[in-house]
Write a protein that holds these residues in place. Structure first.
Motif, PDB file in Angstrom:
ATOM      1  N   UNK A 277      39.841  -5.704   8.296  1.00  0.00           N
ATOM      2  CA  UNK A 277      40.990  -6.127   9.096  1.00  0.00           C
ATOM      3  C   UNK A 277      40.582  -6.486  10.515  1.00  0.00           C
ATOM      4  N   UNK A 278      39.827  -5.600  11.160  1.00  0.00           N
ATOM      5  CA  UNK A 278      39.483  -5.792  12.560  1.00  0.00           C
ATOM      6  C   UNK A 278      38.612  -6.996  12.825  1.00  0.00           C
ATOM      7  N   UNK A 279      37.509  -7.140  12.059  1.00  0.00           N
ATOM      8  CA  UNK A 279      36.590  -8.242  12.300  1.00  0.00           C
ATOM      9  C   UNK A 279      37.240  -9.582  12.016  1.00  0.00           C
ATOM     10  N   UNK A 280      38.034  -9.662  10.943  1.00  0.00           N
ATOM     11  CA  UNK A 280      38.701 -10.923  10.621  1.00  0.00           C
ATOM     12  C   UNK A 280      39.683 -11.323  11.717  1.00  0.00           C
ATOM     13  N   UNK A 281      40.391 -10.357  12.263  1.00  0.00           N
ATOM     14  CA  UNK A 281      41.339 -10.665  13.328  1.00  0.00           C
ATOM     15  C   UNK A 281      40.605 -11.137  14.582  1.00  0.00           C
ATOM     16  N   UNK A 282      39.468 -10.513  14.889  1.00  0.00           N
ATOM     17  CA  UNK A 282      38.692 -10.950  16.040  1.00  0.00           C
ATOM     18  C   UNK A 282      38.163 -12.361  15.848  1.00  0.00           C
ATOM     19  N   UNK A 283      37.615 -12.635  14.650  1.00  0.00           N
ATOM     20  CA  UNK A 283      37.053 -13.954  14.366  1.00  0.00           C
ATOM     21  C   UNK A 283      38.125 -15.040  14.409  1.00  0.00           C
ATOM     22  N   UNK A 284      39.330 -14.703  13.996  1.00  0.00           N
ATOM     23  CA  UNK A 284      40.417 -15.686  13.976  1.00  0.00           C
ATOM     24  C   UNK A 284      41.111 -15.812  15.328  1.00  0.00           C
ATOM     25  N   UNK A 285      40.705 -14.983  16.282  1.00  0.00           N
ATOM     26  CA  UNK A 285      41.357 -15.015  17.587  1.00  0.00           C
ATOM     27  C   UNK A 285      42.756 -14.448  17.561  1.00  0.00           C
ATOM     28  N   UNK A 286      42.996 -13.550  16.631  1.00  0.00           N
ATOM     29  CA  UNK A 286      44.330 -12.964  16.478  1.00  0.00           C
ATOM     30  C   UNK A 286      44.731 -12.211  17.748  1.00  0.00           C
ATOM     31  N   UNK A 287      45.913 -12.526  18.286  1.00  0.00           N
ATOM     32  CA  UNK A 287      46.393 -11.898  19.506  1.00  0.00           C
ATOM     33  C   UNK A 287      47.557 -10.940  19.251  1.00  0.00           C
ATOM     34  N   UNK A 288      47.813 -10.605  17.989  1.00  0.00           N
ATOM     35  CA  UNK A 288      48.916  -9.700  17.670  1.00  0.00           C
ATOM     36  C   UNK A 288      48.654  -8.321  18.257  1.00  0.00           C
ATOM     37  N   UNK A 289      49.717  -7.557  18.456  1.00  0.00           N
ATOM     38  CA  UNK A 289      49.642  -6.272  19.129  1.00  0.00           C
ATOM     39  C   UNK A 289      49.899  -5.114  18.172  1.00  0.00           C
ATOM     40  N   UNK A 290      49.281  -3.992  18.498  1.00  0.00           N
ATOM     41  CA  UNK A 290      49.552  -2.739  17.805  1.00  0.00           C
ATOM     42  C   UNK A 290      50.108  -1.762  18.833  1.00  0.00           C
ATOM     43  N   UNK A 291      51.126  -1.009  18.447  1.00  0.00           N
ATOM     44  CA  UNK A 291      51.731  -0.055  19.370  1.00  0.00           C
ATOM     45  C   UNK A 291      50.825   1.151  19.578  1.00  0.00           C
ATOM     46  N   UNK A 292      50.691   1.562  20.827  1.00  0.00           N
ATOM     47  CA  UNK A 292      50.047   2.840  21.139  1.00  0.00           C
ATOM     48  C   UNK A 292      51.162   3.878  21.238  1.00  0.00           C
ATOM     49  N   UNK A 293      51.218   4.777  20.281  1.00  0.00           N
ATOM     50  CA  UNK A 293      52.242   5.809  20.289  1.00  0.00           C
ATOM     51  C   UNK A 293      51.937   6.873  21.328  1.00  0.00           C
ATOM     52  N   UNK A 294      50.644   7.144  21.505  1.00  0.00           N
ATOM     53  CA  UNK A 294      50.235   8.136  22.496  1.00  0.00           C
ATOM     54  C   UNK A 294      48.713   8.129  22.579  1.00  0.00           C
ATOM     55  N   UNK A 295      48.186   8.292  23.779  1.00  0.00           N
ATOM     56  CA  UNK A 295      46.737   8.451  23.973  1.00  0.00           C
ATOM     57  C   UNK A 295      46.523   9.563  24.993  1.00  0.00           C
ATOM     58  N   UNK A 296      45.615  10.484  24.671  1.00  0.00           N
ATOM     59  CA  UNK A 296      45.393  11.648  25.521  1.00  0.00           C
ATOM     60  C   UNK A 296      43.897  11.901  25.652  1.00  0.00           C
ATOM     61  N   UNK A 297      43.432  12.110  26.888  1.00  0.00           N
ATOM     62  CA  UNK A 297      42.053  12.537  27.151  1.00  0.00           C
ATOM     63  C   UNK A 297      42.130  13.750  28.067  1.00  0.00           C
ATOM     64  N   UNK A 298      41.666  14.891  27.576  1.00  0.00           N
ATOM     65  CA  UNK A 298      41.725  16.137  28.333  1.00  0.00           C
ATOM     66  C   UNK A 298      40.327  16.751  28.350  1.00  0.00           C
ATOM     67  N   UNK A 299      39.748  16.883  29.551  1.00  0.00           N
ATOM     68  CA  UNK A 299      38.376  17.375  29.694  1.00  0.00           C
ATOM     69  C   UNK A 299      38.360  18.672  30.494  1.00  0.00           C
TER      70      UNK A 299
END
Length: 413
Positions: A277-299
């Motif tokens: 999925x990822x490589x094909x979308x990159x090769x095709x120049x796909x600009x579609x978006x995926x939602x980020x539900x949450x991202x957390x970095x705790x150090x």
């Protein structure tokens, strides 16, 4: 230094008024002439009204330039006992490179008054300045300072305004506030430097609110690969007579939360090593978006090494969990991210993404020599939900109410 004025009583230099013009390469050099501790700066030229009334000195309504920034204000010095300095300073338009000189950067300014280069005082390729704080000078006086920059010249961090406050008493410097306003969002906090001891001991508490991810990862071909707002907190303390040495010996915590946002679907797919999925979308120049539900970095930080306690990126196509560390002394990264797809894929590489190298030039690659045993979505979500919930109150008490981050926790119950 050039003064043009009058002595109000003949041969009595305890009373006079004058117009003073002073210029030089670094304001801190004035310590040798006046005994007043001033910060490191680029070349300067200032002019104002200098007045002495016995033990009280004032330098009022001065204007001029420091580096490529304008500077104006009032300064008052009391010399009757222990030296005390009070200053109210302002800039209409600040070049942020000039402010960085206080922390050890070296700014070169051309004849037109424009900054041409700013070089870290640390080793080549390093990010944190290593200029030594002169603690002896901080012990010789007390004082207070306020500074406000109404606007800031265009810069990579997109800082739009600056506000600073400082109190120096018996060798202890308290910075409150330290406030940077961005185009969107802000960074505010306090810092305390105890220079009364031979090796200064510092503590800082900073909060980042609403900083746009597109300012960190710039747009390419007119499209930002990732969008959203970051909220975080940095709580560190430790010994050190420079920013780099302090970071290398510090302890505490650093946390960053993105409660919601978007990223290119191709990148989200590759986060879980979904090759088909990822490589094909990159090769095709796909600009579609995926939602980020949450991202957390705790150090958690100990002896200058930040170790990941929670590192999770939850999108609507991939849930990724990370581990590893950041060495603040060596300024290097060693992080690993394992992704798990939420959708069936024809081709998938079961191997983690590695983020390694220096802070200034990180390298992102794939560990092709390792097979990863992944426990599935339920195990990943269950492992991160509790730490994420506990982190909300630490970073921002209102963040726990966010619907998208709340969904991550709810999905584990």
């Amino acid at each position: 230094m050039t003064a043009d004025g009058a002595v109000t009583r003949p041969f009595h230099l305890g009373q006079f008024t004058s117009t003073l013009t002073l210029q030089g390469q670094d304001l801190s050099d004035l310590y040798l002439l006046t005994g007043v501790t001033l910060p490191n700066t680029p070349p300067y030229r200032l002019a104002g009204a200098l007045k002495r009334d016995d033990s009280t000195w004032t330098f009022n309504d001065f204007t001029g330039r420091v580096g490529s920034s304008d500077l104006s204000g009032d300064v008052k010095a009391e010399t009757g006992g222990r030296l005390r300095l009070e200053a109210q300073l302002a800039s209409q338009r600040l070049d942020i490179d000039d402010l960085m000189a206080i922390f050890g950067a070296r700014t070169q300014t051309n004849a037109a008054g424009t900054n041409t280069t700013t070089v870290s005082s640390g080793a080549p390729g390093k990010l944190l300045p290593d200029a030594t704080l002169n603690v002896d000078r901080l012990r010789t006086m007390d004082g207070s300072l306020t500074y406000r920059a109404a606007s800031v010249k265009a810069n990579q961090m997109d800082i739009r305004a600056v506000r600073l406050g400082a109190e120096l008493e018996a060798g202890v410097l308290n910075l409150n506030p330290v406030a940077f306003t961005f185009n969107r969002g802000s960074l505010t906090g306090t810092a305390r430097i105890n220079a009364a001891r031979d090796m200064p001991y510092s503590a800082m508490d900073f909060r980042l609110t609403g900083y746009p991810l597109e300012s960190i990862v710039p747009a390419k071909n007119g499209t930002a690969p990732i969008t959203g707002q970051a909220t975080g907190r940095m709580l560190l303390e430790g010994p050190g007579n420079s920013i780099h040495r302090f970071a290398a010996a510090s302890k505490g915590s650093v946390s960053l939360v993105v409660p919601n946002g978007e990223m290119r679907s191709a990148f989200a797919e590759l986060l879980g090593i979904n090759a088909s999925a990822g490589l094909l979308k990159l090769l095709r120049g796909d600009q579609s978006k995926a939602d980020i539900r949450c991202a957390v970095a705790d150090f958690n930080v100990s002896n200058g090494v930040a170790r990941a306690q929670t590192l999770v990126i939850d999108t609507d196509v991939v849930l990724a969990n990370g581990s590893g560390s950041i060495n603040l002394g060596a300024e290097t990264l060693d992080l690993k991210i394992d992704g798990d797809s939420k959708k069936p894929r024809l081709l998938r590489l079961w191997t983690p993404i590695l983020v390694r190298g220096s802070l200034t030039s990180p390298r992102v690659g794939v560990d092709t020599g390792q097979v990863v045993a992944q426990g599935g979505l339920a195990a990943i979500v269950g492992a991160v939900a509790a730490p994420v919930a506990a982190l909300f109150a630490f970073v921002d008490p209102g963040l726990a109410k966010d619907a998208n981050c709340g969904a991550l926790i709810a999905s584990a119950r």
